[in-house]
Scaffold this active site. Structure first.
Site, PDB file in Angstrom:
ATOM      1  N   CYS A 291      12.724  -0.958  -9.625  1.00 42.84           N
ATOM      2  CA  CYS A 291      12.078  -1.075  -8.325  1.00 42.84           C
ATOM      3  C   CYS A 291      11.160  -2.300  -8.288  1.00 42.84           C
ATOM      4  O   CYS A 291      11.130  -3.042  -7.301  1.00 42.84           O
ATOM      5  CB  CYS A 291      11.285   0.184  -8.013  1.00 42.84           C
TER       6      CYS A 291
ATOM      7  N   ASP B 196      -4.776   3.637  -6.168  1.00 50.70           N
ATOM      8  CA  ASP B 196      -4.734   2.351  -6.873  1.00 50.70           C
ATOM      9  C   ASP B 196      -4.445   1.192  -5.922  1.00 50.70           C
ATOM     10  O   ASP B 196      -5.125   0.165  -5.950  1.00 50.70           O
ATOM     11  CB  ASP B 196      -3.688   2.392  -7.992  1.00 50.70           C
TER      12      ASP B 196
ATOM     13  N   CYS C 257      10.173   9.041  -8.356  1.00 53.79           N
ATOM     14  CA  CYS C 257       9.712   9.222  -6.974  1.00 53.79           C
ATOM     15  C   CYS C 257      10.771   9.804  -6.057  1.00 53.79           C
ATOM     16  O   CYS C 257      10.458  10.554  -5.145  1.00 53.79           O
ATOM     17  CB  CYS C 257       9.178   7.904  -6.422  1.00 53.79           C
TER      18      CYS C 257
ATOM     19  N   MET D  94       0.847  -1.193   0.000  1.00 47.50           N
ATOM     20  CA  MET D  94       0.000   0.000   0.000  1.00 47.50           C
ATOM     21  C   MET D  94       0.885   1.247   0.000  1.00 47.50           C
ATOM     22  O   MET D  94       1.525   1.573   1.002  1.00 47.50           O
ATOM     23  CB  MET D  94      -0.942  -0.025   1.195  1.00 47.50           C
TER      24      MET D  94
ATOM     25  N   GLY E   9      -1.148  -2.208  -6.776  1.00 46.28           N
ATOM     26  CA  GLY E   9      -2.090  -1.423  -7.566  1.00 46.28           C
ATOM     27  C   GLY E   9      -1.611  -1.148  -8.975  1.00 46.28           C
ATOM     28  O   GLY E   9      -2.054  -0.181  -9.602  1.00 46.28           O
TER      29      GLY E   9
END
Length: 373
Positions: free
Chosen positions: A101, A12, A193, A7, A125
């Site tokens: 990743c 998503d 990110c 999570m 997701g």
């Protein structure tokens, strides 16, 4: 099944976890702490893995009524993703950190720990479809992430679940709102990110430092100096630091990068046309290496860059002979082979691009050599 839901704190992954609960699985939520300084990695829709994201993930888990944990993977993420990203750019390549990743963190380090703890699968997701071990494109073509999942092995895919891949993104947001999930309207993350500023060149410059070199044209004429090949990628037109266009008024593009000499080559748009792609570290999603060349569609970057091709497995890698040229094909990116299918194009395999050829000529797979393009 007992499943671990990764999570991120976004809509998503929250809906993916909700669907896993609804399907009757025993679900445990986990948020991956990937930054040593989590308070610094979100600026609006940029970045991820912040305290805000961890809080959003925890609140979603509370709504779903599932246990929730935060696992610290910051050191592993730095080594396998950030350091790999920096090293690849220093070598004149253009890596895809999301792909790495998935390969090294979410479906290796995370999945390995999940299996060790008795979980049967990892739920994420990602927008992709997975049916009986077959990885396919998502229904929502604009959100499809099968390209960055194509590095997963058959064993990794056997322990993965992508519950949202059969639904368009707007409907996922609606569903989140209907389920009372506060992240229903949370902006999607953009760019890389771990570079929340969006300034990749500045990030790389701080990591690599100044490594001066020259920008030259096709005749070997020096046009300008630069501070490092990490500031360039194949097909780049803007930000080259050139005094102007070519003598004929046409724009120049980066057509080649030589990290050893620090030379960046520029030329006209037609110099970007590629007809053959060679790649190493091939992964075949079925677990079996193709014994004969096959026709397919290849994709050479996360967004766009698709063409029909004939692909052959060669020495742990592959050779893709394109039926029409592609531009902006950079070393370090992945080439992903798809088999067209009405149920969603099927991912056959992927490999890391190591070289390209411009000539559209017949030849054997062994004839392609790595290049600086």
């Amino acid at each position: 099944m007992r499943v671990l839901a990764a999570m991120s704190g976004g809509v998503d992954s929250a809906v993916a976890a909700a669907r896993a609960v609804e399907a009757g699985h025993e679900v445990v939520g986990v948020h991956l702490a990937l930054s040593a300084n989590p308070g610094t990695l979100r600026t609006g829709s940029r970045g991820c893995c912040s305290k805000e994201d961890a809080g959003d993930a925890r609140r979603a888990a509370d709504v779903l009524g599932i246990p929730f944990y935060v696992w610290d993977f910051a050191d592993r993420f730095k080594e396998d993703v950030i350091d790999d990203f920096v090293a690849a750019y220093a070598a004149g390549e253009t890596p895809n950190p999301c792909l790495r990743c998935n390969e090294k963190i979410k479906f290796s380090a995370l999945a390995d720990r999940a299996v060790a703890l008795g979980f049967d699968a990892v739920v994420t997701g990602h927008y992709a479809q997975l049916n009986d071990g077959v990885l396919r494109r998502a229904v929502d073509a604009d959100k499809d992430q099968s390209y960055v999942l194509a590095v997963l092995t058959a064993d990794q895919l056997s322990r993965a679940m992508f519950p949202v891949g059969d639904t368009p993104k707007p409907r996922i947001r609606d569903e989140a709102a209907e389920r009372g999930l506060a992240v229903a309207n949370k902006p999607d993350s953009h760019d890389i990110c771990f570079i929340p500023s969006g300034d990749t060149r500045a990030f790389l410059g701080a990591s690599i430092g100044v490594r001066p070199g020259a920008i030259v044209d096709n005749d070997g004429n020096k046009l300008a100096d630069h501070e490092g090949v990490h500031g360039f990628t194949i097909g780049q037109r803007k930000g080259l630091g050139l005094p102007g266009p070519a003598a004929d008024g046409r724009p120049r593009y980066v057509t080649g990068i030589d990290p050893d000499s620090g030379t960046v080559h520029v030329g006209p748009a037609e110099d970007l046309d590629v007809w053959t792609v060679s790649a190493d570290r091939a992964v075949w999603t079925s677990g079996e290496v193709p014994t004969e060349p096959f026709d397919c569609v290849v994709q050479v970057r996360a967004h766009g860059g698709m063409a029909p091709a004939t692909v052959a497995a060669v020495d742990g890698g592959l050779i893709a002979r394109l039926h029409e040229p592609l531009t902006g094909v950079a070393r370090g990116q992945a080439v992903v082979a798809y088999r067209p299918d009405p149920a969603g194009d099927q991912v056959i395999g992927s490999a890391t691009i190591s070289g390209t050829e411009q000539a559209s000529v017949a030849g054997t797979a062994d004839s392609v050599q790595p290049s600086a393009r």
